[in-house]
Design an enzyme around this catalytic site. Structure first.
Site, PDB file in Angstrom:
ATOM      1  N   ARG A  46      43.123  -4.645  -3.316  1.00  4.70           N
ATOM      2  CA  ARG A  46      44.135  -5.600  -3.022  1.00  4.70           C
ATOM      3  C   ARG A  46      43.207  -6.976  -3.021  1.00  4.70           C
ATOM      4  NH1 ARG A  46      47.568  -2.378  -3.547  1.00  4.70           N
ATOM      5  NH2 ARG A  46      49.184  -1.618  -2.150  1.00  4.70           N
ATOM      6  N   HIS A  51      48.559  -7.742 -11.490  1.00  9.36           N
ATOM      7  CA  HIS A  51      48.767  -6.481 -10.634  1.00  9.36           C
ATOM      8  C   HIS A  51      49.325  -5.271 -11.280  1.00  9.36           C
ATOM      9  CE1 HIS A  51      49.184  -5.331  -5.943  1.00  9.36           C
ATOM     10  NE2 HIS A  51      48.837  -4.283  -6.783  1.00  9.36           N
TER      11      HIS A  51
END
Length: 312
Positions: A227, A275
């Site tokens: 993250r 991502h």
């Protein structure tokens, strides 16, 4: 059996069709605002609070490996999902293989000095460089969940010394284990390539900061696959500019999409992807969810339940 489904970008009709094929007798519907009809299970990604609030559900499934978006909403709306309702996340469903591909390719990219050769190419310089030794190219993995274990397994054949840091000690073959805050410094000091696969919790937010990066050997590398909030981006840039870090590969960011004004875009030693390191593969995820629901209905043990105290 009634199942409600919500995902802002997935092909909802495909998921409904395939779930009903694998769960005969189940009725799956897309949840829309104002739908308060009863349901047994909810399949969600970044769900609105009202979708889950006040429902007598048997279980909720997050349609990804992370559950931080749900847990963050629970801090403000604890009645959204009472502790009596189990929360599950996708344990692998094809993500492990994707993480293996990403991690191995990037570690080998640095080990074979392709980043250096690209810089030489841009400077029109023909210059063979000394090879790195595999037995001195230690890879350290932060996070010992399913994905961390998969990445460690995939790196073993290449001869790199491997180490893992996690909350509790692990007994993985050919991997040195470090546990807890007391051993984090020792873990960092011997790590040449740092791979982050930690869960997103209050304890791990901002963990890759100036203090931690300073403990790495000079000319180390950082690969963030977890993250964006784990990394203090200003500290990462400072470590790159000082030479403490030789390179960084980032798949996740504190703000997504990454703002155009971010200095990460133009930094010559930063590579990035949007991502995509490990995405949810619909068929594998549908099969996993259908099998887990079937086991729950039969009263059989299942895995993948989130420990809300720990955050994963």
């Amino acid at each position: 059996m009634e199942i409600i489904f919500y995902h802002p970008t997935f092909d909802t009709q495909y998921w409904i069709c395939e779930l009903e094929k694998q769960l005969p007798g189940a009725r799956v519907r897309e949840w829309k605002a104002g739908d308060n009809r009863p349901a047994d299970y909810a399949l969600v990604w970044h769900p609105p609070v009202e979708m889950l609030q006040g429902r007598a559900l048997k279980a909720v499934f997050a349609l990804g490996a992370g559950v931080d978006s749900i847990l963050s909403k629970l801090r403000d709306h604890p009645d959204m999902l009472p502790l009596s309702i189990p929360l599950f996340r996708l344990e692998d469903t094809g993500m492990g293989r994707q993480m293996q591909e990403y991690a191995v390719s990037q570690v080998l990219h640095w080990f074979r000095r392709f980043d250096d050769y690209q810089a030489l190419k841009l400077a029109s310089r023909w210059q063979p460089l000394p090879e790195y030794r595999a037995d001195e190219f230690t890879v350290g993995i932060m996070g010992a969940g399913v994905l961390g274990a998969k990445v460690a397994e995939s790196l073993q054949p290449w001869g790199f010394p491997l180490r893992v840091w996690s909350r509790s000690r692990k007994s993985w073959p050919q991997v040195q284990s470090f546990a807890g805050q007391a051993e984090l410094g020792e873990f960092m000091q011997g790590t040449r390539v740092l791979i982050n696969l930690l869960p997103n919790t209050a304890e791990t937010a901002g963990i890759i900061n100036q203090t931690l990066l300073a403990q790495l050997p000079d000319e180390s590398y950082v690969l963030n696959l977890a993250r964006g909030v784990h990394v203090v981006e200003e500290d990462l840039l400072a470590a790159l500019n000082s030479g403490k870090l030789k390179g960084a590969m980032l798949d996740v960011f504190s703000r997504e999409p990454l703002p155009q004004e971010s200095p990460l875009w133009a930094h010559p030693r930063v590579a990035m992807t949007p991502h995509v390191a490990a995405v949810t593969r619909p068929m594998e995820a549908i099969t996993y969810i259908a099998e887990t629901i079937s086991r729950l209905e039969r009263g059989e043990p299942v895995s993948g339940q989130v420990d809300r105290q720990r955050g994963y």
